[in-house]
Design a protein around this motif. Structure first.
Motif, short mmCIF file in Angstrom:
data_model
loop_
_atom_site.label_atom_id
_atom_site.label_comp_id
_atom_site.label_asym_id
_atom_site.label_seq_id
_atom_site.Cartn_x
_atom_site.Cartn_y
_atom_site.Cartn_z
N ARG A 10 -9.60 9.42 -6.52
CA ARG A 10 -9.23 8.02 -6.68
C ARG A 10 -8.44 7.83 -7.97
N GLU A 11 -8.82 8.57 -9.02
CA GLU A 11 -8.10 8.47 -10.29
C GLU A 11 -6.65 8.93 -10.13
N LEU A 56 -8.82 5.97 2.05
CA LEU A 56 -9.71 5.76 0.90
C LEU A 56 -9.80 7.07 0.14
N GLY A 111 -5.22 6.72 -6.50
CA GLY A 111 -5.33 5.27 -6.50
C GLY A 111 -6.30 4.73 -5.47
N GLY A 112 -6.24 3.43 -5.30
CA GLY A 112 -7.18 2.74 -4.42
C GLY A 112 -6.77 2.81 -2.97
N PRO A 113 -7.46 2.04 -2.16
CA PRO A 113 -7.22 2.06 -0.71
C PRO A 113 -5.78 1.67 -0.37
N ARG A 114 -5.32 2.21 0.73
CA ARG A 114 -4.00 1.82 1.22
C ARG A 114 -3.91 2.07 2.72
N GLN A 118 -6.39 3.37 7.60
CA GLN A 118 -6.77 2.98 6.25
C GLN A 118 -7.16 4.24 5.49
N PHE A 171 -12.05 8.94 -3.22
CA PHE A 171 -13.24 8.81 -4.03
C PHE A 171 -13.24 9.79 -5.20
#
Length: 83
Positions: free
Chosen positions: A12-13, A6, A16-19, A4, A8
Motif C-alpha cells: 500500500r505504501e 486493493l 497507494g490506495g484502492p483503485r 477493484q 495492503f
C-alpha cells in the motif's frame, strides 16, 4: 470489465490506495500483477516475480492463474501482515 484493486501493508505504501482497473475479459491475477509491475520502477520492484506477494479475489486466496470477472475485488499483500 472493471475490477477493484486493493493493496495492503508495504504494498500500500508503494502502490497507494484502492483503485479501479479496466481489463479485457478473461484476465488473470498474474496478468494484472504484470500490468501493474510495468507502471514504473518502484511498482516493478514491489511486484517482481521473485517477491513473495499473495493475492486474494473477493477475499479468497487465489493463484496467478485465477481468472477475474467483472466487479471482482483483487487484493495484493505480503505473506505476513500485522494488525
Amino acid at each position: 470489465m472493471k475490477i477493484q484493486l486493493l493493496f495492503f501493508a508495504s504494498l500500500r505504501e508503494t502502490l497507494g490506495g484502492p483503485r479501479t482497473l479496466e481489463l479485457p475479459a478473461g484476465a488473470t491475477v498474474a496478468q494484472v500483477r504484470a500490468l501493474l509491475a510495468a507502471e514504473g520502477e518502484a511498482t516493478a520492484a514491489a511486484l517482481a516475480p521473485a517477491r513473495p506477494v499473495r493475492a486474494a479475489v473477493n477475499q479468497v486466496l487465489a493463484s496467478g492463474e485465477a481468472v477475474l470477472a467483472d466487479g471482482d475485488e483483487l487484493a495484493f499483500f505480503p505473506p505476513v501482515t500485522g494488525g
